[in-house]
Write an enzyme that holds these catalytic residues in place. Structure first.
Site, short mmCIF file in Angstrom:
data_model
loop_
_atom_site.label_atom_id
_atom_site.label_comp_id
_atom_site.label_asym_id
_atom_site.label_seq_id
_atom_site.Cartn_x
_atom_site.Cartn_y
_atom_site.Cartn_z
N ASP A 186 34.92 41.06 58.80
CA ASP A 186 35.79 41.77 59.61
C ASP A 186 35.67 40.89 61.07
OD1 ASP A 186 36.72 44.81 60.11
OD2 ASP A 186 35.40 44.26 61.82
N LYS B 116 30.81 50.21 55.28
CA LYS B 116 30.95 49.00 56.07
C LYS B 116 29.62 48.62 56.64
CE LYS B 116 34.20 47.33 58.73
NZ LYS B 116 35.68 46.91 58.32
P1 NDP Z 1 38.41 38.40 64.27
O1 NDP Z 1 37.14 38.18 64.89
O2 NDP Z 1 39.22 37.51 63.43
O3 NDP Z 1 39.37 38.56 65.62
C1 NDP Z 1 39.26 39.59 66.50
C2 NDP Z 1 40.08 39.61 67.40
O4 NDP Z 1 40.03 40.47 68.42
C3 NDP Z 1 39.81 38.35 68.60
O5 NDP Z 1 40.99 37.60 69.10
C4 NDP Z 1 38.91 38.85 69.67
O6 NDP Z 1 38.90 38.22 70.75
C5 NDP Z 1 39.48 40.20 69.92
N1 NDP Z 1 38.45 41.21 70.16
C6 NDP Z 1 37.47 41.58 69.43
N2 NDP Z 1 36.60 42.71 70.17
C7 NDP Z 1 37.50 42.85 71.21
C8 NDP Z 1 37.02 43.60 72.38
N3 NDP Z 1 35.97 44.41 72.56
N4 NDP Z 1 38.03 43.57 73.11
C9 NDP Z 1 39.12 43.15 73.27
N5 NDP Z 1 39.53 42.10 72.37
C10 NDP Z 1 38.47 41.73 71.24
O7 NDP Z 1 38.68 39.93 63.64
P2 NDP Z 1 39.74 40.47 62.62
O8 NDP Z 1 41.18 39.92 63.04
O9 NDP Z 1 39.07 40.35 61.23
O10 NDP Z 1 39.71 42.05 63.02
C11 NDP Z 1 40.53 42.76 63.87
C12 NDP Z 1 40.60 44.28 63.79
O11 NDP Z 1 41.29 44.39 62.34
C13 NDP Z 1 39.31 44.96 63.66
O12 NDP Z 1 39.53 46.16 64.07
C14 NDP Z 1 39.07 44.85 62.16
O13 NDP Z 1 38.20 46.13 61.95
C15 NDP Z 1 40.41 45.26 61.64
N6 NDP Z 1 40.70 45.01 60.16
C16 NDP Z 1 40.11 43.66 59.85
C17 NDP Z 1 40.59 43.30 58.51
C18 NDP Z 1 40.26 41.94 57.84
O14 NDP Z 1 40.76 41.55 56.56
N7 NDP Z 1 39.87 41.08 58.50
C19 NDP Z 1 41.07 44.37 57.50
C20 NDP Z 1 41.27 45.67 58.08
C21 NDP Z 1 41.16 45.93 59.32
P3 NDP Z 1 37.60 37.11 71.16
O15 NDP Z 1 37.99 36.12 70.50
O16 NDP Z 1 37.66 36.93 72.56
O17 NDP Z 1 36.45 37.86 70.52
#
Ligand code: NDP
Length: 449
Positions: free
Chosen positions: A169, A129
């Protein structure tokens, strides 16, 4: 109260000592070790040759300076990380996160989880990661590009399609992968498509990769429901986040006849009595790159936005945390249980705190841990690597069908492993043990490395 087997307590003690202050990493290791007591009781040889100790120690940790110039001509400095955790099963594989909260402990927790997740997919990929404390919010497209180029300028020397293959991510989507791939290609003078996944379709990406994590999560939930003779049809679903994972989880919930009542960003959440309008969410987040607070105004009627607060106050049958780690606390779990939730599926990595997980499990809520339920993303990344290696490009349907098969196989493997270890229905235990055993078998075969 610790539930760690006495044989494994010294392993945890050493992890805590050696990685002081890295709370999320401690949490992730503890959760896995809690499951392994039953394995070492049945197979004491897994506790020999310091095998578990070696799994808890990354093979390599890289920390580097990322200097870049912003639109005002000012030099900015960020910190970059790549933790190459375990390559027993294949090249290191795992995403890159850009978020101001990123530090070594967070990257290590994510890398550690990734080892077992990748093992569960059955594909030949190790765990890693990376990321940076860079905050993309409010940055211009030019700034994002210059940052990605500066980040890759250093990282490229550690990558390779047989060495380490990052993906996206939080804060890293198709745009950022494109800029990083462009810089990798420029610096190495190689069109090495398999060095990054999540690429755009025109330059070697896989169909269905963008959708894969969210779709895969909902396939996993569908499998869990099927064990009780239930379906998603007519279920009220709450999804936290509104990024990549959340959007495509909502999409698949709608396809399966569920109704998404609410979603969120890091400032607040929207509730829509008519069901969340996904096209509008995509327009706000992916095209306008605005905040969710815009949703009610653009939607017209039936929706309201709540600043702050917790989305888990919204009553639902199924909860899908898809934002970030530790976003669903014991208090939230109590509220959800009080409101009659029956299934919780983790789209994010470690979004539920340990007390929340325990509450779900002791109150009969079916609970799918992220390392199993969100593995569809990395599995489809491995399919992207396959397509790149064979210079092929599959149809959306074929790729999604493979994804659905993989999610079914992960589900069945977790369920069967939980049964084998006398914990039927415990997907946490099933995922941890099934993932561990595959990695442990490979590591034993490779000698002390
Ligand atoms: P994105 O950046 O596309 O979206 C993240 C979302 O979560 C946004 O809506 C963001 O809001 C919100 N968010 C991020 N940080 C915080 C925080 N500290 N508190 C509250 N809300 C928060 O990321 P992903 O959708 O890719 O990833 C989301 C999760 O899924 C993570 O845990 C990631 O590790 C996991 N994941 C992702 C994969 C992938 O293929 N992308 C694969 C497996 C797991 P805002 O816009 O306000 O920042």
């Amino acid at each position: 109260m610790s539930k760690i087997d006495e044989k494994l307590q010294p392993v945890l003690d050493e992890v805590l000592r050696r990685n002081a202050g890295e709370a999320e990493f401690h949490q992730a290791v503890r959760e896995v070790l809690e499951s392994l007591g039953r394995v070492v009781a049945k197979h004491p040889d897994y506790a020999s040759h310091a095998l578990i100790e070696r799994i808890c120690e990354p093979e390599r940790q890289i920390i580097f300076r990322v200097p870049w110039v912003d639109d005002a001509g000012q030099v900015q400095i960020n910190r970059g990380f790549r933790v190459q955790f375990n390559s027993a099963l294949g090249p290191y594989k795992g995403g890159i996160r850009f978020h101001p909260s990123v530090n070594l402990g967070i990257v290590k927790f994510l890398g550690f989880e990734q080892i077992f997740k990748n093992a569960l997919t059955g594909m030949p990929i190790g765990g890693g990661k990376g990321g940076s404390d860079f905050n993309p919010r409010g940055r211009s497209d030019g700034e994002i590009m210059r940052f990605c180029q500066a980040f890759m300028t250093e990282l490229q020397r550690h990558l390779g399609e047989y060495t380490d293959v990052p993906a996206g991510d939080i804060g890293v989507g198709g745009r950022e992968i494109g800029y990083m791939f462009g810089q990798y290609k420029r610096l190495t003078n190689r069109y090495e498509a398999g060095v990054l996944t999540g690429k755009g379709l025109v330059y070697g990406g896989s169909r269905a990769r963008t959708e894969a994590t969210g779709f895969g999560l909902v396939y996993f939930v569908q499998q869990m429901l099927a064990t009780k003779g239930a379906t998603l049809d007519g279920k009220r679903v709450v999804v936290s986040g509104s990024g990549n994972v959340a959007v495509y989880a909502m999409d698949k919930v709608h396809q399966f006849g569920g109704k998404v009542m609410a979603c969120s960003d890091s400032n607040g959440y929207v509730v829509d009595e008519n069901g969340i309008d996904l096209d509008l969410i995509k327009e706000i987040k992916e095209v306008r790159r605005e905040r969710l607070s815009e949703y009610p105004r653009l939607r017209g009627t039936g929706a309201h936005y709540i600043e702050g607060g917790t989305i888990w106050d919204v009553p639902c049958d199924i909860a899908l945390p898809c934002a970030t780690q530790n976003e669903l606390t014991g208090k939230d779990a109590t509220t959800l249980i009080g409101n009659g939730v029956s299934v919780v599926g983790e789209g994010a990595n470690m979004p539920s705190t340990p007390d929340a997980v325990e509450l779900f499990q002791t109150n009969g809520v079916m609970f799918a841990p992220g390392k199993a339920a969100n593995a569809g993303g990395v599995a489809t990344s491995a399919l992207e690597m396959q397509q790149n290696a064979s210079r092929d490009s599959w149809t959306f349907d074929k790729t999604e069908q493979r994804l659905a098969e993989i999610m079914r196989s992960i589900h069945d493997n977790c369920a069967a492993t939980a049964d084998e270890y006398s914990a039927p229905g415990n997907y946490v235990l099933g995922a941890n043990i099934a993932g561990f055993v595959r990695v442990a078998e490979a590591m034993r075969s490779l000698g002390v490395i």
